[in-house]
Design a protein around this motif. Structure first.
Motif, PDB file in Angstrom:
ATOM      1  N   ALA A 119      -2.643 -12.825  13.428  1.00 25.02           N
ATOM      2  CA  ALA A 119      -3.366 -11.759  14.277  1.00 25.02           C
ATOM      3  C   ALA A 119      -3.676 -10.571  13.439  1.00 25.02           C
ATOM      4  N   TYR A 173       0.774  -1.039   0.156  1.00 29.05           N
ATOM      5  CA  TYR A 173       0.076   0.158   0.023  1.00 29.05           C
ATOM      6  C   TYR A 173       0.979   1.222  -0.114  1.00 29.05           C
ATOM      7  N   GLN A 189      -9.761 -15.949  13.303  1.00 29.38           N
ATOM      8  CA  GLN A 189      -8.905 -15.332  14.248  1.00 29.38           C
ATOM      9  C   GLN A 189      -8.424 -16.430  15.292  1.00 29.38           C
ATOM     10  N   GLU A 241     -12.743 -13.533   7.768  1.00 27.47           N
ATOM     11  CA  GLU A 241     -13.305 -13.508   9.297  1.00 27.47           C
ATOM     12  C   GLU A 241     -14.780 -14.181   9.729  1.00 27.47           C
ATOM     13  N   ALA A 262       2.556  -4.720   2.779  1.00 24.99           N
ATOM     14  CA  ALA A 262       1.845  -5.708   3.547  1.00 24.99           C
ATOM     15  C   ALA A 262       1.977  -6.943   3.555  1.00 24.99           C
ATOM     16  N   LYS A 271      -3.447 -11.062   6.469  1.00 22.51           N
ATOM     17  CA  LYS A 271      -4.704 -12.220   5.748  1.00 22.51           C
ATOM     18  C   LYS A 271      -5.219 -11.422   4.665  1.00 22.51           C
ATOM     19  N   SER A 272      -6.171 -10.410   5.047  1.00 16.56           N
ATOM     20  CA  SER A 272      -6.951 -10.028   4.038  1.00 16.56           C
ATOM     21  C   SER A 272      -6.324  -9.555   2.976  1.00 16.56           C
ATOM     22  N   THR A 273      -5.236  -8.817   3.017  1.00 21.58           N
ATOM     23  CA  THR A 273      -4.502  -8.390   1.859  1.00 21.58           C
ATOM     24  C   THR A 273      -4.123  -9.494   0.879  1.00 21.58           C
ATOM     25  N   GLY A 309      -3.804  -7.297  11.498  1.00 18.13           N
ATOM     26  CA  GLY A 309      -2.874  -6.739  10.728  1.00 18.13           C
ATOM     27  C   GLY A 309      -1.749  -7.475  10.298  1.00 18.13           C
ATOM     28  N   ALA A 310      -1.894  -8.915  10.292  1.00 17.48           N
ATOM     29  CA  ALA A 310      -0.784  -9.914   9.792  1.00 17.48           C
ATOM     30  C   ALA A 310      -0.714  -9.788   8.307  1.00 17.48           C
ATOM     31  N   PHE A 337       4.058   0.851   1.984  1.00 14.31           N
ATOM     32  CA  PHE A 337       4.495  -0.081   2.979  1.00 14.31           C
ATOM     33  C   PHE A 337       3.762  -1.187   2.315  1.00 14.31           C
TER      34      PHE A 337
HETATM   35  P1  ATP Z   1      -7.430  -8.183  10.320  1.00 13.07           P
HETATM   36  O1  ATP Z   1      -7.683  -9.406  10.830  1.00 13.07           O
HETATM   37  O2  ATP Z   1      -7.298  -6.943  11.367  1.00 13.07           O
HETATM   38  O3  ATP Z   1      -8.140  -7.591   9.021  1.00 13.07           O
HETATM   39  P2  ATP Z   1      -5.282  -8.854   8.408  1.00 13.07           P
HETATM   40  O4  ATP Z   1      -4.267  -9.798   8.811  1.00 13.07           O
HETATM   41  O5  ATP Z   1      -6.369  -9.411   7.463  1.00 13.07           O
HETATM   42  O6  ATP Z   1      -5.732  -8.269   9.692  1.00 13.07           O
HETATM   43  P3  ATP Z   1      -4.666  -6.611   6.664  1.00 13.07           P
HETATM   44  O7  ATP Z   1      -6.050  -6.006   6.627  1.00 13.07           O
HETATM   45  O8  ATP Z   1      -4.164  -7.429   5.454  1.00 13.07           O
HETATM   46  O9  ATP Z   1      -4.386  -7.870   7.973  1.00 13.07           O
HETATM   47  O10 ATP Z   1      -3.541  -5.776   6.869  1.00 13.07           O
HETATM   48  C1  ATP Z   1      -2.222  -5.885   6.702  1.00 13.07           C
HETATM   49  C2  ATP Z   1      -1.323  -4.509   7.084  1.00 13.07           C
HETATM   50  O11 ATP Z   1      -1.543  -3.774   5.949  1.00 13.07           O
HETATM   51  C3  ATP Z   1      -1.801  -3.815   8.028  1.00 13.07           C
HETATM   52  O12 ATP Z   1      -0.712  -3.299   8.833  1.00 13.07           O
HETATM   53  C4  ATP Z   1      -2.866  -2.818   7.738  1.00 13.07           C
HETATM   54  O13 ATP Z   1      -2.766  -1.560   8.478  1.00 13.07           O
HETATM   55  C5  ATP Z   1      -2.202  -2.336   6.261  1.00 13.07           C
HETATM   56  N1  ATP Z   1      -3.466  -1.993   5.442  1.00 13.07           N
HETATM   57  C6  ATP Z   1      -4.552  -2.732   4.990  1.00 13.07           C
HETATM   58  N2  ATP Z   1      -5.281  -2.197   4.011  1.00 13.07           N
HETATM   59  C7  ATP Z   1      -4.616  -1.091   3.949  1.00 13.07           C
HETATM   60  C8  ATP Z   1      -4.903   0.037   3.123  1.00 13.07           C
HETATM   61  N3  ATP Z   1      -5.884  -0.030   2.083  1.00 13.07           N
HETATM   62  N4  ATP Z   1      -4.078   1.094   3.045  1.00 13.07           N
HETATM   63  C9  ATP Z   1      -2.782   0.903   3.772  1.00 13.07           C
HETATM   64  N5  ATP Z   1      -2.512   0.179   4.703  1.00 13.07           N
HETATM   65  C10 ATP Z   1      -3.402  -1.018   4.728  1.00 13.07           C
END
Ligand code: ATP
Length: 241
Positions: A39, A15, A196, A164, A20, A44-46, A41-42, A18
């Protein structure tokens, strides 16, 4: 035909500046229930978004049914049989249960078998049939999650990605949702799930990947993975700090 319906190869997603997700590789066996555990912010969603064409990886590939689908548009990917069941909070409140389900089968192939898909979904989720004409805003949290899964089935997918799955739901409801997933899986649909809860993820899946700081740090058959070590990774303690 490959034993793996989906493969992510050395995926990296940023992003802006950054990073991710960095160099993450994982595979989903055909017919399996596979989980990504990690956890907040790990990453996963990305990772899931990269699989579904909702973000563009900086590097790496996504292979679905032996085809490179990296960077394809989400609607094209859905047509190929890969679809997403979002968190239950993502159902459309202002629409009825039936209208929400209809949103799932907007693609030509699924639309052509709309009635068959409705029958399938309503026999699997009788509570949704009962509430067919009600606004989704009247559903409970568990019913909304079921509606989100049912909407994914309306796309007639080969594989469903669930993000989730248990967020904010009572344990008994989560148990019912996993029972439904097992039933759908037994009918031939592959699942990639994000939950989670470490124990639950391992209990209800065939294979798991543990995601820490945008990478995969551990993987294995869910029944064989050492729960305490998975938890250390999840919480970033001991050698995973
Ligand atoms: P959660 O369970 O909280 O959704 P996650 O494991 O799915 O966590 P992600 O949502 O993939 O994690 O986020 C991974 C990292 O990327 C985090 O540090 C988050 O802050 C950052 N991030 C996610 N989406 C964006 C975005 N659109 N712009 C900038 N940073 C982002």
């Amino acid at each position: 035909m490959s034993d793996y319906i989906l493969q992510a190869e050395n995926l990296s997603v940023s992003y802006g500046d950054f990073i991710a997700v960095e160099n993450a590789s994982f595979k989903v066996a055909r017919g399996s229930i596979t989980t990504l555990i990690g956890a907040n912010g790990a990453g996963k969603s990305t990772m899931l978004k990269a699989l579904l064409g909702e973000n563009k990886p900086r590097a790496g590939k996504v292979i679905f049914e032996n085809e490179d689908i990296t960077g394809m548009k989400p609607n094209v990917i859905v047509r190929k049989g890969l679809t997403m069941s979002p968190e239950g909070s993502c159902v459309f409140d202002e629409m009825t249960v039936r209208e929400n389900l209809l949103m799932g089968c907007y693609q030509k192939r699924a639309a052509a078998k709309k009635e068959e898909l409705f029958e399938r979904v309503y026999s699997m989720f009788p509570i949704l049939k009962e509430k067919d004409k009600q606004l989704s805003s009247y559903l409970s949290g568990g019913q909304r999650q079921m509606l989100a899964i049912a909407r994914a089935i309306m796309a007639d997918p080969k594989m469903i990605i669930c993000d989730e799955i248990s967020l904010g739901l009572a344990p008994v409801v989560i148990g019912e949702i996993y029972e439904k997933i097992a039933e759908i899986n037994a009918s031939g649909v592959t699942f990639l799930i994000v939950d989670q809860d470490v124990g639950r993820s391992l209990e209800h899946s065939d294979y798991s990947y543990v995601v820490v700081k945008g990478g995969i740090v551990m993987e294995g058959k869910s029944a064989d993975l050492p729960v305490e070590e998975v938890k250390d990774a999840y919480f970033g303690i001991n050698k995973y700090a």
